[in-house]
Design a protein around this motif. Sequence first.
Motif, PDB file in Angstrom:
ATOM      1  N   GLN A   1     -60.069  -0.618 -25.831  1.00  0.00           N
ATOM      2  CA  GLN A   1     -60.759   0.658 -25.925  1.00  0.00           C
ATOM      3  C   GLN A   1     -60.023   1.656 -25.060  1.00  0.00           C
ATOM      4  OE1 GLN A   1     -63.621   1.839 -27.671  1.00  0.00           O
ATOM      5  NE2 GLN A   1     -62.706   3.702 -26.878  1.00  0.00           N
TER       6      GLN A   1
ATOM      7  N   ILE B   1     -65.494  -9.133 -14.868  1.00  0.00           N
ATOM      8  CA  ILE B   1     -65.138  -7.719 -15.040  1.00  0.00           C
ATOM      9  C   ILE B   1     -64.231  -7.352 -13.875  1.00  0.00           C
ATOM     10  CG2 ILE B   1     -65.995  -5.357 -15.207  1.00  0.00           C
ATOM     11  CD1 ILE B   1     -68.657  -6.553 -16.225  1.00  0.00           C
TER      12      ILE B   1
ATOM     13  N   VAL C   1     -63.504  -8.742 -19.230  1.00  0.00           N
ATOM     14  CA  VAL C   1     -63.403  -7.297 -19.404  1.00  0.00           C
ATOM     15  C   VAL C   1     -62.400  -6.828 -18.351  1.00  0.00           C
ATOM     16  CG1 VAL C   1     -64.592  -5.071 -19.348  1.00  0.00           C
ATOM     17  CG2 VAL C   1     -65.775  -7.102 -20.234  1.00  0.00           C
TER      18      VAL C   1
ATOM     19  N   ASN D   1     -67.976  -9.533 -10.731  1.00  0.00           N
ATOM     20  CA  ASN D   1     -66.935  -8.557 -10.442  1.00  0.00           C
ATOM     21  C   ASN D   1     -66.224  -9.022  -9.170  1.00  0.00           C
ATOM     22  OD1 ASN D   1     -65.410  -6.428  -9.525  1.00  0.00           O
ATOM     23  ND2 ASN D   1     -66.964  -4.893  -9.845  1.00  0.00           N
TER      24      ASN D   1
ATOM     25  N   THR E   1     -60.322  -3.706 -16.890  1.00  0.00           N
ATOM     26  CA  THR E   1     -60.217  -2.243 -16.868  1.00  0.00           C
ATOM     27  C   THR E   1     -58.787  -1.861 -16.529  1.00  0.00           C
ATOM     28  OG1 THR E   1     -60.891  -2.075 -14.543  1.00  0.00           O
ATOM     29  CG2 THR E   1     -62.643  -1.991 -16.213  1.00  0.00           C
TER      30      THR E   1
ATOM     31  N   GLY F   1     -57.659   1.584 -16.014  1.00  0.00           N
ATOM     32  CA  GLY F   1     -57.528   2.975 -15.581  1.00  0.00           C
ATOM     33  C   GLY F   1     -57.369   3.922 -16.760  1.00  0.00           C
TER      34      GLY F   1
ATOM     35  N   GLY G   1     -57.543   2.716 -20.427  1.00  0.00           N
ATOM     36  CA  GLY G   1     -58.779   2.245 -21.043  1.00  0.00           C
ATOM     37  C   GLY G   1     -59.194   0.882 -20.537  1.00  0.00           C
ATOM     38  N   SER G   2     -59.562   0.008 -21.452  1.00  0.00           N
ATOM     39  CA  SER G   2     -60.002  -1.335 -21.075  1.00  0.00           C
ATOM     40  C   SER G   2     -59.721  -2.294 -22.222  1.00  0.00           C
ATOM     41  CB  SER G   2     -61.494  -1.342 -20.726  1.00  0.00           C
ATOM     42  OG  SER G   2     -62.250  -0.938 -21.842  1.00  0.00           O
TER      43      SER G   2
ATOM     44  N   TYR H   1     -60.911  -6.382 -23.803  1.00  0.00           N
ATOM     45  CA  TYR H   1     -61.870  -7.482 -23.796  1.00  0.00           C
ATOM     46  C   TYR H   1     -61.201  -8.692 -24.426  1.00  0.00           C
ATOM     47  CZ  TYR H   1     -65.746 -10.394 -25.432  1.00  0.00           C
ATOM     48  OH  TYR H   1     -66.583 -11.444 -25.690  1.00  0.00           O
TER      49      TYR H   1
ATOM     50  N   ASN I   1     -60.180  -5.307 -12.584  1.00  0.00           N
ATOM     51  CA  ASN I   1     -59.090  -4.393 -12.898  1.00  0.00           C
ATOM     52  C   ASN I   1     -57.760  -5.138 -12.852  1.00  0.00           C
ATOM     53  OD1 ASN I   1     -58.142  -4.461 -10.196  1.00  0.00           O
ATOM     54  ND2 ASN I   1     -59.399  -2.713  -9.625  1.00  0.00           N
ATOM     55  N   GLU I   2     -56.668  -4.412 -13.093  1.00  0.00           N
ATOM     56  CA  GLU I   2     -55.341  -5.023 -13.157  1.00  0.00           C
ATOM     57  C   GLU I   2     -54.925  -5.670 -11.841  1.00  0.00           C
ATOM     58  OE1 GLU I   2     -52.689  -2.166 -15.859  1.00  0.00           O
ATOM     59  OE2 GLU I   2     -54.015  -1.097 -14.476  1.00  0.00           O
TER      60      GLU I   2
ATOM     61  N   ILE J   1     -59.528   5.563 -23.379  1.00  0.00           N
ATOM     62  CA  ILE J   1     -60.438   6.388 -22.587  1.00  0.00           C
ATOM     63  C   ILE J   1     -60.927   7.570 -23.402  1.00  0.00           C
ATOM     64  CG2 ILE J   1     -59.359   5.727 -20.414  1.00  0.00           C
ATOM     65  CD1 ILE J   1     -58.066   8.582 -20.437  1.00  0.00           C
TER      66      ILE J   1
END
Length: 127
Positions: free
Chosen positions: A115, A56, A96, A36, A98, A100, A103-104, A106, A58-59, A117
Amino acid sequence: MSFTINEYNIIITSKFECHSIVVCFCFYKGMHIVLNPSPVNAKIFQMPLEKAEYLILNEIEAAAILKETGATLAENADGTALLNGLVHKFPDSKIVLTLGKEGSMYGYRTNRCAQGIFPVKTVDTTA
């Protein structure tokens, strides 16, 4: 201490020292590395991110890493563009991302999935 391949897994964040050495050691030993890269800072750009089995992030982290590695991104690149950029930059890592409230996502090589939320009522348990 001796390790055998696939005997151990390690989850790494950039919040501790010697992270590049740990990543390289674990990679050499055949361990599963889940990384991460947060928070995004100068340490992240020194890490051998390509050695992670899973990234893993985030944006914001994705955009910063891609820009630092020379990728050309639109001003407001969406999740799909970020994911594709990461998969291209790190072809041996499973990504992966994320997003917010979106969702997320892969990505790994040619595989992609998203996926959404699950709306839930949040409760502040610290109050």
